[in-house]
Design a protein around this motif. Sequence first.
Motif, PDB file in Angstrom:
ATOM      1  N   ARG A 273      27.370 -22.101   0.643  1.00  0.00           N
ATOM      2  CA  ARG A 273      28.039 -23.408   0.599  1.00  0.00           C
ATOM      3  C   ARG A 273      27.800 -24.183   1.891  1.00  0.00           C
ATOM      4  O   ARG A 273      27.537 -25.392   1.855  1.00  0.00           O
ATOM      5  N   ILE A 274      27.844 -23.494   3.031  1.00  0.00           N
ATOM      6  CA  ILE A 274      27.618 -24.155   4.312  1.00  0.00           C
ATOM      7  C   ILE A 274      26.189 -24.683   4.391  1.00  0.00           C
ATOM      8  O   ILE A 274      25.939 -25.812   4.854  1.00  0.00           O
ATOM      9  N   VAL A 275      25.228 -23.886   3.948  1.00  0.00           N
ATOM     10  CA  VAL A 275      23.827 -24.311   3.988  1.00  0.00           C
ATOM     11  C   VAL A 275      23.608 -25.529   3.102  1.00  0.00           C
ATOM     12  O   VAL A 275      22.878 -26.463   3.478  1.00  0.00           O
ATOM     13  N   THR A 300      14.255 -15.552  10.396  1.00  0.00           N
ATOM     14  CA  THR A 300      13.270 -14.986   9.480  1.00  0.00           C
ATOM     15  C   THR A 300      12.348 -16.078   8.957  1.00  0.00           C
ATOM     16  O   THR A 300      12.748 -17.235   8.803  1.00  0.00           O
ATOM     17  N   ARG A 301      11.131 -15.693   8.692  1.00  0.00           N
ATOM     18  CA  ARG A 301      10.138 -16.646   8.180  1.00  0.00           C
ATOM     19  C   ARG A 301      10.574 -17.194   6.825  1.00  0.00           C
ATOM     20  O   ARG A 301      10.349 -18.365   6.518  1.00  0.00           O
ATOM     21  N   GLN A 302      11.179 -16.358   6.002  1.00  0.00           N
ATOM     22  CA  GLN A 302      11.601 -16.805   4.672  1.00  0.00           C
ATOM     23  C   GLN A 302      12.563 -17.981   4.757  1.00  0.00           C
ATOM     24  O   GLN A 302      12.419 -18.977   4.038  1.00  0.00           O
ATOM     25  N   LEU A 303      13.545 -17.885   5.646  1.00  0.00           N
ATOM     26  CA  LEU A 303      14.491 -18.987   5.820  1.00  0.00           C
ATOM     27  C   LEU A 303      13.791 -20.242   6.333  1.00  0.00           C
ATOM     28  O   LEU A 303      14.035 -21.353   5.842  1.00  0.00           O
ATOM     29  N   ARG A 304      12.924 -20.073   7.319  1.00  0.00           N
ATOM     30  CA  ARG A 304      12.233 -21.238   7.875  1.00  0.00           C
ATOM     31  C   ARG A 304      11.342 -21.904   6.835  1.00  0.00           C
ATOM     32  O   ARG A 304      11.263 -23.134   6.765  1.00  0.00           O
ATOM     33  N   THR A 305      10.667 -21.107   6.019  1.00  0.00           N
ATOM     34  CA  THR A 305       9.770 -21.665   5.011  1.00  0.00           C
ATOM     35  C   THR A 305      10.520 -22.546   4.029  1.00  0.00           C
ATOM     36  O   THR A 305      10.048 -23.627   3.641  1.00  0.00           O
ATOM     37  N   GLN A 306      11.702 -22.120   3.610  1.00  0.00           N
ATOM     38  CA  GLN A 306      12.502 -22.921   2.689  1.00  0.00           C
ATOM     39  C   GLN A 306      12.867 -24.269   3.299  1.00  0.00           C
ATOM     40  O   GLN A 306      12.771 -25.311   2.630  1.00  0.00           O
ATOM     41  N   LEU A 307      13.267 -24.247   4.554  1.00  0.00           N
ATOM     42  CA  LEU A 307      13.652 -25.493   5.216  1.00  0.00           C
ATOM     43  C   LEU A 307      12.445 -26.401   5.453  1.00  0.00           C
ATOM     44  O   LEU A 307      12.510 -27.616   5.235  1.00  0.00           O
ATOM     45  N   ILE A 308      11.332 -25.818   5.882  1.00  0.00           N
ATOM     46  CA  ILE A 308      10.139 -26.614   6.151  1.00  0.00           C
ATOM     47  C   ILE A 308       9.640 -27.276   4.868  1.00  0.00           C
ATOM     48  O   ILE A 308       9.196 -28.432   4.880  1.00  0.00           O
ATOM     49  N   SER A 309       9.737 -26.571   3.752  1.00  0.00           N
ATOM     50  CA  SER A 309       9.354 -27.166   2.465  1.00  0.00           C
ATOM     51  C   SER A 309      10.226 -28.378   2.144  1.00  0.00           C
ATOM     52  O   SER A 309       9.729 -29.398   1.636  1.00  0.00           O
TER      53      SER A 309
END
Length: 370
Positions: A273-275, A300-309
């Motif tokens: 919910r916060i995200v 983690t790369r997975q989290l960064r990839t979602q945001l960068i997308s």
Amino acid sequence: MIWRLSEEKSWPRLRQMFSWVDEMHQVPQDPQHHAEGDVGIHTDMVLNALTALPGWQQLPAQQQEIVWAAALLHDVEKRSTTRQDENGRIQSPGHARKGELTARQILWRDIPTPFAIREQVAALVRLHGLPLWLLERPSPERLLLAAALRIDTRLLALLARADMEGRVCADRQEMLDRIALFELFCQEQQCWGQARPFASQAARWHYLTHPDSSPDFTPWESDPFEVTLLSALPGMGKDRYISEHCHGMPVVSLDDIRRRHGVSPEDRAATGRIVQMAKEEARALLRQKTDFVWNATNVTRQLRTQLISLFTAYGARVKIVYLEVPWRQWQQQNASRHYAVPEAVMLRMAAKLDVPQPDEAHSVEYRIEE
């Protein structure tokens, strides 16, 4: 001064000094690929093979130590990934990926190592199998050029060659031939001992994110706006970085949103919910094409990839800023924070730390206190 993982190089002394070396002798390997025996026997043979290679002997002393350390650590996480399949074959899936994380922890927490050297060792551990299987993968040139952004391919080929020489197997010559082809492929792709040159950051990013593009293509760029994505464990100084380098820029902060809504950082059920709240704040700024800072750990790369997308979908350029201080200083800084993170949470996050790599965004900036 030359950094060394260990002044001692004899295998019996290494077993006495490091528990993770001694544990290698408790890990079996598949006799088809490793007839020599367990992981400890193999690693000892790899070190001996490495130091006998003319290519290693001709390296500068510091590079010799980097490749030696990577050879010692390259199979360290076979201890946690080794299993038998339904046919009785011994496999260690994901040992290189997990080994990278472990190598990083050992060389940050236990054997303080300069950041650049530590990350070279970790990258070699992660990619040590690349020369063997690269040409079997779809779009091998894209995988290679991404790898060459973080590691010297000459050192990688040396490590792979030592890995093959330090074992007993029927297909050793075939594997050595693959390494020779890898070396030729690196030269052909202009990344033998260097990163492939691109016309611009935008050209590199376009190539890495568009499967049918050429590395020589230069995309048209509109007036860009930039999102600064911070990546750091708690207590590394993200707020200080913002106050010193991001004057007047809007900041989307997960911690601030948690505090506004009275949510504890340990309340994992509320994280989603916060995200989502943070992403809505970000979308408003992205629609306005406004530079802003995303302030969260993003380890983690997975989290960064979602945001960068998300950010690039609105046409933003993305700069990752990674922050790090020495292990003991990090613990002290966290303890002195007004909102200190519990130690157990800190250690759990540190074990997952995936340092941002140059292929993840338009640019990556490392702010390291040695």
